[in-house]
Write a protein that holds these residues in place. Structure first.
Motif, PDB file in Angstrom:
ATOM      1  N   PHE A  40       0.775  -1.012   0.046  1.00 40.89           N
ATOM      2  CA  PHE A  40       0.046   0.052   0.109  1.00 40.89           C
ATOM      3  C   PHE A  40       0.811   1.254   0.053  1.00 40.89           C
ATOM      4  O   PHE A  40       0.600   2.324  -0.797  1.00 40.89           O
ATOM      5  N   PHE A  41       1.698   1.345   1.045  1.00 44.45           N
ATOM      6  CA  PHE A  41       2.865   2.495   0.967  1.00 44.45           C
ATOM      7  C   PHE A  41       3.584   2.639  -0.343  1.00 44.45           C
ATOM      8  O   PHE A  41       3.958   3.554  -0.753  1.00 44.45           O
ATOM      9  N   ALA A  42       4.021   1.380  -0.824  1.00 45.48           N
ATOM     10  CA  ALA A  42       4.744   1.546  -2.026  1.00 45.48           C
ATOM     11  C   ALA A  42       3.955   2.087  -3.308  1.00 45.48           C
ATOM     12  O   ALA A  42       4.589   3.022  -3.950  1.00 45.48           O
ATOM     13  N   SER A  43       2.717   1.663  -3.270  1.00 37.24           N
ATOM     14  CA  SER A  43       1.972   2.237  -4.329  1.00 37.24           C
ATOM     15  C   SER A  43       1.742   3.754  -4.058  1.00 37.24           C
ATOM     16  O   SER A  43       1.829   4.575  -4.932  1.00 37.24           O
ATOM     17  N   LEU A  44       1.475   4.211  -2.816  1.00 43.15           N
ATOM     18  CA  LEU A  44       1.341   5.494  -2.472  1.00 43.15           C
ATOM     19  C   LEU A  44       2.407   6.563  -2.886  1.00 43.15           C
ATOM     20  O   LEU A  44       2.377   7.361  -3.380  1.00 43.15           O
ATOM     21  N   CYS A  45       3.667   5.816  -2.511  1.00 45.78           N
ATOM     22  CA  CYS A  45       4.943   6.362  -2.994  1.00 45.78           C
ATOM     23  C   CYS A  45       4.988   6.743  -4.356  1.00 45.78           C
ATOM     24  O   CYS A  45       5.370   7.616  -4.866  1.00 45.78           O
ATOM     25  N   ILE A  46       4.812   5.679  -5.161  1.00 43.87           N
ATOM     26  CA  ILE A  46       4.847   5.729  -6.754  1.00 43.87           C
ATOM     27  C   ILE A  46       3.658   6.994  -7.225  1.00 43.87           C
ATOM     28  O   ILE A  46       4.124   7.484  -7.890  1.00 43.87           O
ATOM     29  N   LEU A  47       2.799   7.061  -6.410  1.00 45.75           N
ATOM     30  CA  LEU A  47       1.535   7.866  -7.148  1.00 45.75           C
ATOM     31  C   LEU A  47       2.158   9.110  -6.897  1.00 45.75           C
ATOM     32  O   LEU A  47       1.991  10.057  -7.391  1.00 45.75           O
ATOM     33  N   VAL A  48       2.596   9.529  -5.671  1.00 42.18           N
ATOM     34  CA  VAL A  48       3.077  10.666  -5.278  1.00 42.18           C
ATOM     35  C   VAL A  48       4.138  11.416  -6.204  1.00 42.18           C
ATOM     36  O   VAL A  48       4.420  12.126  -6.400  1.00 42.18           O
ATOM     37  N   LEU A  49       5.192  10.210  -6.420  1.00 42.95           N
ATOM     38  CA  LEU A  49       6.375  10.476  -7.003  1.00 42.95           C
ATOM     39  C   LEU A  49       5.953  11.011  -8.518  1.00 42.95           C
ATOM     40  O   LEU A  49       6.400  12.008  -9.050  1.00 42.95           O
ATOM     41  N   SER A  50       5.096  10.017  -9.008  1.00 44.17           N
ATOM     42  CA  SER A  50       4.596  10.463 -10.582  1.00 44.17           C
ATOM     43  C   SER A  50       3.787  11.785 -10.482  1.00 44.17           C
ATOM     44  O   SER A  50       3.954  12.312 -11.811  1.00 44.17           O
TER      45      SER A  50
END
Ligand SMILES: Nc1ncnc2c1ncn2[C@@H]1O[C@H](COP(=O)(O)OP(=O)(O)O)[C@@H](O)[C@H]1O
Ligand SMILES: [Mg+2]
Lengths: 335, 223
Positions: A268-278
């Motif tokens: 979940f936090f990995a996905s969040l990280c990627i969303l925020v980064l992109s």
């Protein structure tokens, strides 16, 4: 401590009522099974909350380890979506055998233009070739010094498909088919830079795969280590549970769920990280790409990919826990 | 539950022979004491009954079934039929009294309402109904021991094994604990209590099995 309303009467009754009803063996019942799982699911989550620091650290390490391949995957996806749109008119140049008669070459030319995947065929005779060479300067002297025209007849074949990354392989197949014609000495598909791009992309893909495998192993080790410590810290409880008749599966279950939570939360936090980064890089990236290609929109993790990420990470979490639990529960035996 | 030992021997991997040629028969619903000096093999005998250790010779029959024929997977189910009070498997200190007592029921997957009812019944039996929300550390030694007994009987076991249950309790508390076992025996549970407190054992007026250096030296009444 509050005492429950007096239940002495009722409980005495219940003891008497079932006095000689000893169950000899517990039978399997689905509702019991689900209830146990549900209880364990919530209990194992509460246990994570019970050790907030260790749990948060583990989840964060997993999240970071997973967001690296996830981020690279998104990057690759965007590069691909950009390069997929780069195309050029494709040309396959056929160099025919020098001793071939004009009539044979013309026949070939007609045969090929009738082929469904070929748009047109341009016939370049030896003389035309020579004139072309003479025009394009530098060779003029050399050409006129030669006793006869050394150039072969050339057919410029224009396939119906334009060449881009996705059609490259079918065009290569067409090139091979043309090269196999008995009149053709050599066939050349003019798509070198696209070929190079395709190579770079497939290198990038493999790089991401390899990195993913490494990081998945790392996550397995992290989960395994955390679960090992959890098992160790609950040694007494495991022993008491064995003493009162817990099956191995029952003892294993809360730890597997713990692994599940680590995995899901990490994912979940990995996905969040990627969303925020992109989201963060999207504005400059779109401005940059817009210079070359209008209407570019940065792609990020979509819903399917988020679900896939969560599923994979949950699976890794459970698997890591399973390995650790099997190794360590066996070492905790009553004696 | 009916227990029969037939020339049972146990030799630990260290070479220590803890039991040899031990034979006795415990009838369904019987109560007996197991005595002997420290190191005589009392704990070992109880561990064999729980399948915590396996005998190296002889046969142990439980309700006529040879324990050696039970598979590894059957062990938990065997243990659920036996309630134990063992010295070195005490209460979980980070769990409430209620949870500690509920453990055998949770493990066998009883439904929550049943669990609450049975746990309270067991706590009631040992006189600790008002302490279910306490943590073990807040209880006295005698109370902790009684919680352990409640845990041992909550599953309505057919056999109750107690290894030195009065270990370091004063004589009055010890007598209370012994009376509790007697009560369980009265409702049909087979009870075996290991103790080296000969005076206490003698007062209880039950069958006494005496071990010496791993051998059954006396199997008689009243110590
Ligand atoms: N796990 C073990 N490994 C080796 N020897 C043991 C083990 N447990 C007990 N023993 C030995 O077996 C003998 C009987 O021990 P035990 O059954 O604990 O006696 P008791 O309970 O009557 O004091 C003792 O000599 C003890 O040292
Ligand atoms: Mg002992």
């Amino acid at each position: 401590m509050a005492q429950k309303p007096n239940q002495r009467g009722a409980t005495r009754e219940s003891i008497k009522a079932t006095k000689h009803n000893w169950p000899t063996r517990t039978s399997f019942s689905p509702s019991k099974y689900f209830r146990q799982h549900q209880t364990t699911l919530t209990e194992s989550f509460m246990r994570l909350v019970h050790y907030p620091l260790a749990s948060v650290m583990t989840v964060m390490v997993i999240a970071i380890a997973l967001s690296l391949p996830g981020g690279l995957y998104v990057l690759l996806k965007n590069v691909q979506s950009v390069t997929d749109q780069w195309e050029q008119q494709s040309v396959i140049t056929l160099y025919l055998f020098p001793n071939l008669e004009d009539t044979q070459a013309l026949a070939l030319s007609h045969r090929l233009s009738a082929q469904a995947d070929i748009a047109s065929v341009e016939y370049i005779s030896k003389e035309e070739g020579l004139r072309y060479f003479e025009r394009s300067s530098g060779y003029e002297q050399i050409m006129s010094a030669l006793p006869e025209n050394p150039l072969p007849i050339v057919l410029r074949v224009i396939p119906r498909q334009t060449v881009d990354i996705t059609t490259l392989s079918s065009l290569q197949a067409l090139r091979n088919q043309l090269a196999a014609q008995k009149e053709v000495e050599y066939a050349e598909l003019d798509a070198q830079w696209l070929q190079r791009l395709a190579n770079i992309l497939s290198f990038g893909q493999r790089f991401v795969y390899a990195l993913s495998v490494l990081l998945v192993v790392a996550v397995l080790l992290i989960v395994g280590n955390t679960i090992r410590m959890a098992v160790e810290s609950r040694r007494d409880e495991v022993l008491v549970m064995k003493l009162v008749g817990a099956t191995d599966a029952y003892i294993r279950r809360p730890f597997l769920y713990m692994g599940f939570w680590f995995g899901v939360l990490g994912g979940f936090f990995a996905s969040l990280c990627i969303l925020v980064l992109s989201w963060w890089v999207s504005a400059p990236a779109e401005r940059l790409i817009d210079l070359y290609q209008s209407g570019f929109q940065l792609q990020t993790f979509n819903a399917d990919e988020i679900i896939l990420c969560l599923t994979i990470s949950a699976f890794i979490g459970v698997f890591g826990a399973w390995i650790a639990v099997n190794r360590h529960i066996a070492t905790i035996e009553l004696q | 539950m009916e227990i029969e030992f037939q020339r049972v021997g146990k030799k630990y991997e260290s070479g220590q022979e803890a039991l040899s040629q031990v034979s006795f028969h415990l009838q369904q619903g019987e109560m007996a004491f197991l005595t002997g000096h420290s190191g005589a093999g009392k704990s070992t005998l109880m561990k064999l009954m729980m399948m915590i250790e396996r005998q190296t010779s002889g046969q142990i029959l439980v309700d006529g079934v040879d324990l050696r024929t039970l598979s590894r997977r059957a062990i938990p189910h065997h243990r659920r039929r036996v309630g134990v009070v063992f010295q070195n498997h005490q209460l979980l200190l980070d769990r409430s009294v209620f949870h500690n007592v509920a453990l055998p029921l949770l493990v066998s997957g009883a439904d929550p309402q049943q669990i609450a009812k049975r746990v309270r019944a067991a706590l009631d039996k040992v006189g600790l109904l008002d302490k279910e929300k306490y943590y073990p550390m807040a209880l006295s030694g005698g109370e902790q021991q009684r919680v352990g007994i409640a845990r041992a009987v909550v599953n309505k076991p057919q056999l109750l094994l107690a290894d030195e249950p009065t270990g370091n309790l004063d004589p009055k508390l010890s007598a209370e604990i012994m009376n509790l076992f007697q009560e369980f025996n009265r409702v049909g549970v087979t009870v075996l209590v290991a103790s080296h407190d000969l005076a206490l054992v003698a007062r209880m007026r039950h069958r006494v099995l005496t071990l010496n250096q791993g051998r059954m030296v006396n199997d008689g009444g009243f110590g």
